[in-house]
Design a protein around this motif. Structure first.
Motif, PDB file in Angstrom:
ATOM      1  N   TYR A 151       0.828  -1.190   0.000  1.00 36.15           N
ATOM      2  CA  TYR A 151       0.000   0.000   0.000  1.00 36.15           C
ATOM      3  C   TYR A 151       0.876   1.258   0.000  1.00 36.15           C
ATOM      4  O   TYR A 151       2.049   1.225   0.389  1.00 36.15           O
ATOM      5  CB  TYR A 151      -0.927   0.007   1.227  1.00 36.15           C
ATOM      6  N   GLU A 152       0.257   2.349  -0.423  1.00 36.35           N
ATOM      7  CA  GLU A 152       0.953   3.627  -0.391  1.00 36.35           C
ATOM      8  C   GLU A 152       1.302   3.987   1.048  1.00 36.35           C
ATOM      9  O   GLU A 152       0.557   3.648   1.978  1.00 36.35           O
ATOM     10  CB  GLU A 152       0.072   4.726  -0.992  1.00 36.35           C
ATOM     11  N   SER A 155      -1.297   4.870   3.992  1.00 39.53           N
ATOM     12  CA  SER A 155      -2.644   4.520   3.545  1.00 39.53           C
ATOM     13  C   SER A 155      -2.879   3.034   3.742  1.00 39.53           C
ATOM     14  O   SER A 155      -1.973   2.226   3.587  1.00 39.53           O
ATOM     15  CB  SER A 155      -2.837   4.872   2.067  1.00 39.53           C
ATOM     16  N   ARG A 156      -4.111   2.681   4.093  1.00 39.39           N
ATOM     17  CA  ARG A 156      -4.506   1.279   4.210  1.00 39.39           C
ATOM     18  C   ARG A 156      -5.430   0.866   3.072  1.00 39.39           C
ATOM     19  O   ARG A 156      -5.939  -0.245   3.070  1.00 39.39           O
ATOM     20  CB  ARG A 156      -5.214   1.043   5.548  1.00 39.39           C
ATOM     21  N   ARG A 157      -5.663   1.780   2.129  1.00 42.54           N
ATOM     22  CA  ARG A 157      -6.603   1.496   1.049  1.00 42.54           C
ATOM     23  C   ARG A 157      -5.964   1.599  -0.336  1.00 42.54           C
ATOM     24  O   ARG A 157      -6.274   0.803  -1.215  1.00 42.54           O
ATOM     25  CB  ARG A 157      -7.788   2.461   1.121  1.00 42.54           C
ATOM     26  N   ARG A 158      -5.109   2.583  -0.539  1.00 45.01           N
ATOM     27  CA  ARG A 158      -4.538   2.804  -1.866  1.00 45.01           C
ATOM     28  C   ARG A 158      -3.430   1.786  -2.128  1.00 45.01           C
ATOM     29  O   ARG A 158      -2.373   1.816  -1.496  1.00 45.01           O
ATOM     30  CB  ARG A 158      -4.018   4.234  -1.998  1.00 45.01           C
ATOM     31  N   ARG A 159      -3.671   0.915  -3.067  1.00 43.49           N
ATOM     32  CA  ARG A 159      -2.730  -0.155  -3.362  1.00 43.49           C
ATOM     33  C   ARG A 159      -1.629   0.357  -4.283  1.00 43.49           C
ATOM     34  O   ARG A 159      -1.899   0.945  -5.334  1.00 43.49           O
ATOM     35  CB  ARG A 159      -3.468  -1.341  -4.011  1.00 43.49           C
ATOM     36  N   LYS A 160      -0.398   0.115  -3.878  1.00 43.36           N
ATOM     37  CA  LYS A 160       0.761   0.576  -4.637  1.00 43.36           C
ATOM     38  C   LYS A 160       1.243  -0.476  -5.624  1.00 43.36           C
ATOM     39  O   LYS A 160       1.640  -0.152  -6.751  1.00 43.36           O
ATOM     40  CB  LYS A 160       1.886   0.950  -3.677  1.00 43.36           C
ATOM     41  N   PRO A 180      -0.153   0.087 -10.896  1.00 46.30           N
ATOM     42  CA  PRO A 180      -1.343   0.816 -11.353  1.00 46.30           C
ATOM     43  C   PRO A 180      -1.403   1.005 -12.864  1.00 46.30           C
ATOM     44  O   PRO A 180      -2.492   0.993 -13.439  1.00 46.30           O
ATOM     45  CB  PRO A 180      -1.236   2.155 -10.616  1.00 46.30           C
ATOM     46  N   ARG A 223      -5.407   1.078 -11.788  1.00 42.20           N
ATOM     47  CA  ARG A 223      -5.332   0.624 -10.393  1.00 42.20           C
ATOM     48  C   ARG A 223      -4.710  -0.761 -10.347  1.00 42.20           C
ATOM     49  O   ARG A 223      -4.776  -1.518 -11.326  1.00 42.20           O
ATOM     50  CB  ARG A 223      -6.726   0.539  -9.748  1.00 42.20           C
ATOM     51  N   GLU A 381     -14.727  -3.037  -4.029  1.00 44.57           N
ATOM     52  CA  GLU A 381     -13.596  -2.660  -4.864  1.00 44.57           C
ATOM     53  C   GLU A 381     -13.376  -3.688  -5.977  1.00 44.57           C
ATOM     54  O   GLU A 381     -13.032  -3.332  -7.113  1.00 44.57           O
ATOM     55  CB  GLU A 381     -12.336  -2.529  -4.003  1.00 44.57           C
ATOM     56  N   ASN A 397     -15.905   3.823 -10.736  1.00 46.45           N
ATOM     57  CA  ASN A 397     -15.425   4.842  -9.793  1.00 46.45           C
ATOM     58  C   ASN A 397     -16.510   5.284  -8.814  1.00 46.45           C
ATOM     59  O   ASN A 397     -16.362   6.311  -8.152  1.00 46.45           O
ATOM     60  CB  ASN A 397     -14.915   6.060 -10.568  1.00 46.45           C
TER      61      ASN A 397
END
Length: 487
Positions: A151-152, A155-160, A180, A223, A381, A397
């Motif tokens: 993850y970023e 952040s716990r949601r935005r996947r890196k 992404p 993503r 998601e 989105n």
């Protein structure tokens, strides 16, 4: 922005190292779920004497603890809100078709079980057939031993990034790096393979594919297309499996059950004794003959003694109730710690009222309700990614997506019907009542069509005077010409 090959390789190695660090814990958790337990609290003398007897034995309650919540977590549909209260969102039929096309009504249960056992499960969304004119999404469940998501920072949601690594049957280990904007494919020589390969293929990760466009694939979704399902997520600590806290108690149960079986073998049957018994003597040597066969009792044998003072008796059998009480105490602790209803640990359930059963499952229902909140976000998601594959950016989105879950609470048929009747008096709409009754969106749509058909049939019957209950005859359409009466 495209990532250079060296940077993609560096990310792959970092994720692979973190994936390797998880393997030991995952293996232990999976073994406990599968009943492969070490006899944890046995003394060295016990292991030396009986270790071979109980090497594969386990009174496995970890499986029950993991399966109890997993079996109640059933997604049945998705909604995509419009933000307009005047237009309530219905279950999305396209989402249902995508879900069914990937057999996720079955594999979602597997994903939940894997998350309960290994603390994580993964779901990958990609194109079913890249060469097709119209892209159709494919959703697959992936194992925690093969996948990892980064993850970023902060952040716990935005996947890196995400990585999937697996062993092929051709002597190679394969890996796919999901970013992404692009996807990188690698392979390397597997150390467990017996194939003789050139040194260029054994030096580490190499690009996979015969052509350059097969080594790096653009990611049109924008993503990372892999989603992590986390069990019991924490703010800083890693998620944990459902049975981690009860594993020490499981070891204690195994020890007591092993002791119970040893005691049953050695002392559960009463041993007999005798005193003042004259043993027969050898007529030549005069030595007493101690023949074991003389003391082997059977239904057709009896003991006798010439000495009037001889006595016979038997020792009391070993009392096994203490072991049973200890095992019941430990299983009670397992039930309380895991919030698993005690009825799951009982061999027989008799004369338990529905209200009592409902009260006993309060803890499990509350726990499953919490899980639907977190897992629901992950499944939403997944479905957004599926619509992005189809090029639908509106639903891809949409932040108002919602997972529709089957009811996690146990209710008898009478309790459920009574609750629905009371909700109806409050003005709850029919479709919502059907969702509360546990019907899937597909079933509800089918029932709506059937209700419309019933209403049309009743209207035609009323218009043409067909006797009530007579549905065997054909009813003429409303615009049919009148039939002349017979002379």
């Amino acid at each position: 922005m495209p990532v250079p090959a060296q940077e993609a390789l560096r990310i792959t190695r970092v994720l692979e190292q973190k994936l390797d660090e998880r393997q030991k814990n995952i293996a232990v958790w999976d073994d406990y779920y599968g009943g492969k337990h070490n006899l944890g609290f046995a003394s060295p003398r016990f292991k030396a004497a009986f270790g071979g007897l109980f090497g594969t034995f386990a009174d496995n309650w970890c499986e029950v603890v993991c399966d109890a919540p997993a079996e109640r977590l059933t997604p049945v549909g998705f909604r995509f809100g419009t933000g307009d209260d005047k237009e309530p969102a219905e279950a999305d039929k396209d989402a249902q078709r995508i879900w069914q096309a990937s057999s996720m009504d079955a594999w979602a249960k597997v994903a939940h079980t894997e998350a309960m056992v290994k603390s994580r499960a993964f779901v990958l969304v990609w194109v079913e057939d890249p060469d097709a004119e119209q892209s159709e999404p494919e959703i697959t469940v992936e194992d925690a031993t093969q996948c990892i998501v980064a993850y970023e920072p902060g952040s716990r949601r935005r996947r890196k990034a995400a990585l999937k690594r697996w062993d092929g049957e051709d002597g190679f280990t394969y890996a796919t790096l999901y970013l992404p904007d692009e996807i990188w494919k690698w392979r390397r020589f597997s150390l467990s393979s017996s194939l003789a390969l050139p040194a260029s293929l054994t030096a580490g990760w190499q690009p996979r594919g015969d052509a350059p466009n097969q080594q790096r694939i653009p990611n049109p979704l924008g993503r990372v297309s892999m989603v992590e399902l986390r069990n019991r997520p924490r703010l800083v600590s890693d998620p944990t499996p459902e049975h981690k806290g009860v594993m020490p108690l499981q070891n204690a149960v195994n020890k007591l059950v092993a002791d119970l079986m040893v005691a049953a073998e050695a002392g559960a049957f009463p041993a007999r004794w005798g005193t003042g018994i004259d043993l027969p003597k050898d007529p030549i040597t005069g030595q007493e003959i101690d023949d074991p066969e003389l003391w082997r009792l059977a239904v057709n044998k009896m003991l006798r003694a010439s000495n009037p003072a001889a006595k016979f008796g038997n020792f009391a059998a070993a009392d096994l109730s203490n072991f049973v009480a200890g095992i019941e105490l430990l299983t009670g602790h397992i039930a309380a710690m895991s919030r698993t209803p005690a009825t799951y640990f009982m061999g027989k359930v008799q004369n338990i009222a529905a209200d009592t059963m409902t009260a006993a499952e309060t803890g499990l229902v509350a726990k499953c309700g919490d899980k639907t909140t977190f897992l629901g976000e992950d499944w939403e998601e997944v479905m957004r990614l599926a619509f992005l594959v189809k090029g639908d950016t509106k639903r891809g989105n949409n932040p108002l997506a919602e997972t529709i879950w089957a009811n996690v609470a146990y209710r008898s048929e009478a309790q459920l019907m009574d609750a629905l009747a009371k909700k109806k008096t409050l003005g709850v709409p029919w479709r919502q009542l059907m969702e509360d009754a546990g019907y899937t969106p597909t079933q509800i749509d089918r029932m709506e069509v059937m209700l419309e058909q019933d209403s049309a049939r009743a209207a035609r019957a009323l218009a043409f005077g067909v006797p009530e209950g007579d549905t065997t005859g054909d009813v003429p359409p409303a615009d049919a010409a009148p039939v002349p009466e017979a002379a």
